[in-house]
Design an enzyme around this catalytic site. Structure first.
Site, mmCIF file in Angstrom:
data_model
loop_
_atom_site.group_PDB
_atom_site.id
_atom_site.type_symbol
_atom_site.label_atom_id
_atom_site.label_comp_id
_atom_site.label_asym_id
_atom_site.label_seq_id
_atom_site.Cartn_x
_atom_site.Cartn_y
_atom_site.Cartn_z
ATOM 1 N N GLY A 62 0.902 -0.932 -0.179
ATOM 2 C CA GLY A 62 -0.089 -0.110 -0.123
ATOM 3 C C GLY A 62 0.991 1.422 -0.268
ATOM 4 O O GLY A 62 2.386 0.966 0.806
ATOM 5 N N HIS B 147 -2.415 6.920 7.086
ATOM 6 C CA HIS B 147 -1.263 8.201 6.549
ATOM 7 C C HIS B 147 -1.716 9.196 6.227
ATOM 8 O O HIS B 147 -0.791 10.501 6.356
ATOM 9 C CB HIS B 147 -0.692 7.449 5.676
ATOM 10 C CG HIS B 147 0.641 6.113 5.898
ATOM 11 N ND1 HIS B 147 1.797 7.418 6.444
ATOM 12 C CD2 HIS B 147 1.386 5.210 5.392
ATOM 13 C CE1 HIS B 147 2.630 6.481 5.824
ATOM 14 N NE2 HIS B 147 2.513 5.539 5.956
ATOM 15 N N GLN C 211 3.303 10.531 1.393
ATOM 16 C CA GLN C 211 4.397 9.534 0.941
ATOM 17 C C GLN C 211 5.086 9.775 0.169
ATOM 18 O O GLN C 211 6.015 9.288 0.213
ATOM 19 C CB GLN C 211 4.021 7.678 1.467
ATOM 20 C CG GLN C 211 3.676 6.725 2.453
ATOM 21 C CD GLN C 211 3.367 5.951 2.483
ATOM 22 O OE1 GLN C 211 2.262 5.065 2.240
ATOM 23 N NE2 GLN C 211 4.168 5.080 3.228
ATOM 24 N N HIS D 224 -3.591 0.969 7.791
ATOM 25 C CA HIS D 224 -2.521 1.525 7.942
ATOM 26 C C HIS D 224 -1.965 3.120 7.124
ATOM 27 O O HIS D 224 -2.204 3.950 6.660
ATOM 28 C CB HIS D 224 -1.444 0.688 7.377
ATOM 29 C CG HIS D 224 -0.153 1.293 7.034
ATOM 30 N ND1 HIS D 224 1.509 0.665 7.974
ATOM 31 C CD2 HIS D 224 0.834 2.624 6.030
ATOM 32 C CE1 HIS D 224 2.215 1.524 7.685
ATOM 33 N NE2 HIS D 224 2.241 2.145 7.191
ATOM 34 N N GLU D 225 -2.730 2.734 5.625
ATOM 35 C CA GLU D 225 -3.151 3.323 4.552
ATOM 36 C C GLU D 225 -3.941 4.846 5.306
ATOM 37 O O GLU D 225 -3.228 5.780 4.957
ATOM 38 C CB GLU D 225 -3.069 3.393 3.118
ATOM 39 C CG GLU D 225 -2.411 2.034 3.037
ATOM 40 C CD GLU D 225 -0.764 2.393 2.784
ATOM 41 O OE1 GLU D 225 -0.613 4.078 3.127
ATOM 42 O OE2 GLU D 225 0.041 1.497 2.851
ATOM 43 N N CYS E 280 6.181 -0.419 6.856
ATOM 44 C CA CYS E 280 6.278 1.268 6.115
ATOM 45 C C CYS E 280 7.107 1.410 5.376
ATOM 46 O O CYS E 280 8.428 1.128 5.504
ATOM 47 C CB CYS E 280 5.548 2.393 7.183
ATOM 48 S SG CYS E 280 5.530 3.478 6.796
ATOM 49 N N LEU E 281 6.636 1.734 3.778
ATOM 50 C CA LEU E 281 7.569 2.004 2.568
ATOM 51 C C LEU E 281 8.474 3.094 2.795
ATOM 52 O O LEU E 281 9.463 3.604 2.792
ATOM 53 C CB LEU E 281 6.553 2.029 1.822
ATOM 54 C CG LEU E 281 6.525 1.239 0.708
ATOM 55 C CD1 LEU E 281 5.998 1.529 -0.633
ATOM 56 C CD2 LEU E 281 7.691 -0.117 1.249
HETATM 57 ZN ZN ZN Z 1 3.236 3.436 5.263
#
Ligand code: ZN
Length: 192
Positions: A57, A146, A62, A142-143, A100-101
């Site tokens: 995701g 963000h 991000q 999670h997204e 997390c990216l």
């Molecule tokens: Zn993340």
């Protein structure tokens, strides 16, 4: 000749991913109001960048865009949602490994609802709804976090969070603002 207000085509591209410490990651994102070509390009950029990074995701903040949009790629299904509204289904929660990216190289167990339903819009402005369990439910939560400027380390219990934040001060990327994901090369194995 330059025309005021003209827009020029920009190819869809893999875009640098902001790293933990960038203020855009802790700033609540604004609702999308214009369902236009720029939004469709944003969804494409998110999708391309998510795939290049091998992520499940990716949320617009991000990649430095403060709008309420995210994409996911779970169990082979790609999707996106604009201005999402997420509701847990039932009471069940699950502690599971999460990463997390924007915090590459780290995973911690994080408690999430096991089932959720998310409603919002697609990039064309049509109503959209997705029901998810397990990994998809985790990705959606999670997204969506963000979009509220919340990182998953903030969801850990106080002691785990403190340990995580200490570990992150020693991340090899600490102090770096962003990175451009490069897809993993596909290794072909000869059949012999
Ligand atoms: Zn993340």
């Amino acid at each position: 000749m330059w025309l005021a207000g003209a827009t020029y085509d920009r190819p869809v591209s893999v875009t640098p991913i902001r790293l933990f410490g960038d203020p855009v990651l802790t700033t609540p994102a604004a609702p999308v109001t214009d369902f236009d070509a720029e939004l469709r390009r944003l969804v494409s950029d998110l999708t391309e960048t998510m795939h290049a990074a091998g992520g499940a995701g990716l949320a617009a903040p991000q990649i430095g865009v403060g709008l309420r949009v995210f994409t996911w790629f779970v169990d082979g299904e790609v999707g996106h949602l604009v201005n999402p509204d997420v509701t847990p289904v039932g009471e069940e929660t699950e502690d599971g490994p999460e990463g997390c990216l924007s915090i590459p190289g780290y995973r911690w167990d994080c408690r999430r609802h096991l089932h959720v339903v998310a409603s919002g819009w697609n990039m064309h402005g049509d109503p959209a709804r997705v029901e998810g369990s397990e990994l998809l439910a985790r990705a959606i939560q999670h997204e969506t976090d963000h979009l509220d400027g919340v990182l998953f380390v903030d969801r850990l219990d106080p002691q785990a969070r403190a340990e995580a934040l200490t570990a992150l001060t020693e991340a090899e990327w600490a102090g770096v603002p962003a990175y451009l994901p490069v897809p993993e090369p596909v290794v072909k194995v000869s059949p012999h």
